[in-house]
Enzyme design. Structure first.
Site, PDB file in Angstrom:
ATOM      1  N   ASP A  61      -5.774  -1.232   3.122  1.00 21.09           N
ATOM      2  CA  ASP A  61      -7.140  -0.767   3.364  1.00 21.09           C
ATOM      3  C   ASP A  61      -7.297  -0.329   4.821  1.00 21.09           C
ATOM      4  O   ASP A  61      -7.904   0.714   5.108  1.00 21.09           O
ATOM      5  CB  ASP A  61      -8.123  -1.891   3.028  1.00 21.09           C
ATOM      6  N   GLU A 133      -4.304   0.905  -2.488  1.00 18.41           N
ATOM      7  CA  GLU A 133      -4.288   0.364  -1.130  1.00 18.41           C
ATOM      8  C   GLU A 133      -3.083  -0.541  -0.901  1.00 18.41           C
ATOM      9  O   GLU A 133      -2.474  -0.522   0.178  1.00 18.41           O
ATOM     10  CB  GLU A 133      -5.587  -0.391  -0.857  1.00 18.41           C
TER      11      GLU A 133
END
Length: 243
Positions: A61, A133
């Site tokens: 992320d 992610e």
């Protein structure tokens, strides 16, 4: 193809995924972990969350945010901080990441527990977004930021140039639309109010020179103004219905 069973992934599946992603892992175990949902691990395993993709998702992320921020900074040299922030938020949201993961056919190889697999976990946007992610996090650990950045640019660049959602609030967009045509700024007036005093509904009309006014309702004057601006933009074909 159905999702792979929780016990593991074969080398052909991993090789095919690496081809789709465009990164050959020096440590394939990182990719396996990036594909492992917590439900795929034994409930009695004390480190089950650590062995799932959750830590890689956390890392990915941040890697995605940095890579996209750099890409936006380069692509839009005249954009102010507010516009860059809105574009960033649109690109790193779970739905966008899930769309990238679908392009990688992640749903075919993600490792899920039986219960999660039976409830369609391989198609859930939340899980697909997380895995996108986590794969980026794994690429970062395996090949460094340059490799992760290259992957982000390869799969997010077109999405950056073609956002699927409006990046400005309706009032700002309408004002800019009017200014671009040499028109005075839009004007707003309250044309009505309905409902009880404790829960009023305001009716606001927006007018632009040379165009029919448009009215809309909202639980506050601000919301009603935004709604009327959006309705105007939709009517004139500037925004699509439901945008």
């Amino acid at each position: 193809m159905k999702p792979r069973p929780a016990q593991g992934l074969d080398s052909d599946a991993l090789a095919a995924l690496q081809e789709r992603v465009g990164h050959r892992f020096g440590d394939p175990a990182l990719l396996t972990r990036a594909l492992t949902h917590v439900s795929a691990l034994p409930a009695a395993q004390a480190q089950r969350r650590v062995e799932s993709y959750q830590r890689l998702e956390f890392l990915g992320d941040r890697v995605l945010g940095l890579a996209v921020s750099e890409m936006l900074f380069e692509q839009f040299p005249e954009a102010e901080e507010g516009e860059l922030s809105r574009r960033l938020a649109d690109l790193v949201r779970k739905e966008t990441c899930a769309d990238v993961a679908r392009g990688w056919s992640v749903g075919e190889v993600v490792r899920l527990g039986d219960g999660e697999a039976q409830t369609g976990g391989a198609a859930k946007a939340a899980i697909l977004g997380d895995v996108c992610e986590s794969i980026l996090g794994a690429i970062f650990l395996d090949g460094g930021f340059a490799a992760a950045r290259a992957t982000v640019r390869r799969f997010f660049h077109d999405k950056m140039l073609n956002p699927v959602r409006p990046l400005r609030d309706p009032k700002t967009a309408l004002q800019e639309w009017a200014q671009a045509r040499g028109l005075p700024p839009p004007s707003y007036r309250q044309s009505g109010r309905i409902g009880p005093d404790h829960a009023p509904v305001f009716i606001i009309e927006v007018a632009v020179a040379g165009f029919e006014p448009v009215g809309a309702q909202g639980s506050s004057k601000r919301f009603a103004e935004q709604a009327s601006a959006q309705k105007f933009l939709t009517r004139e074909g500037v925004w699509e219905e439901g945008a």
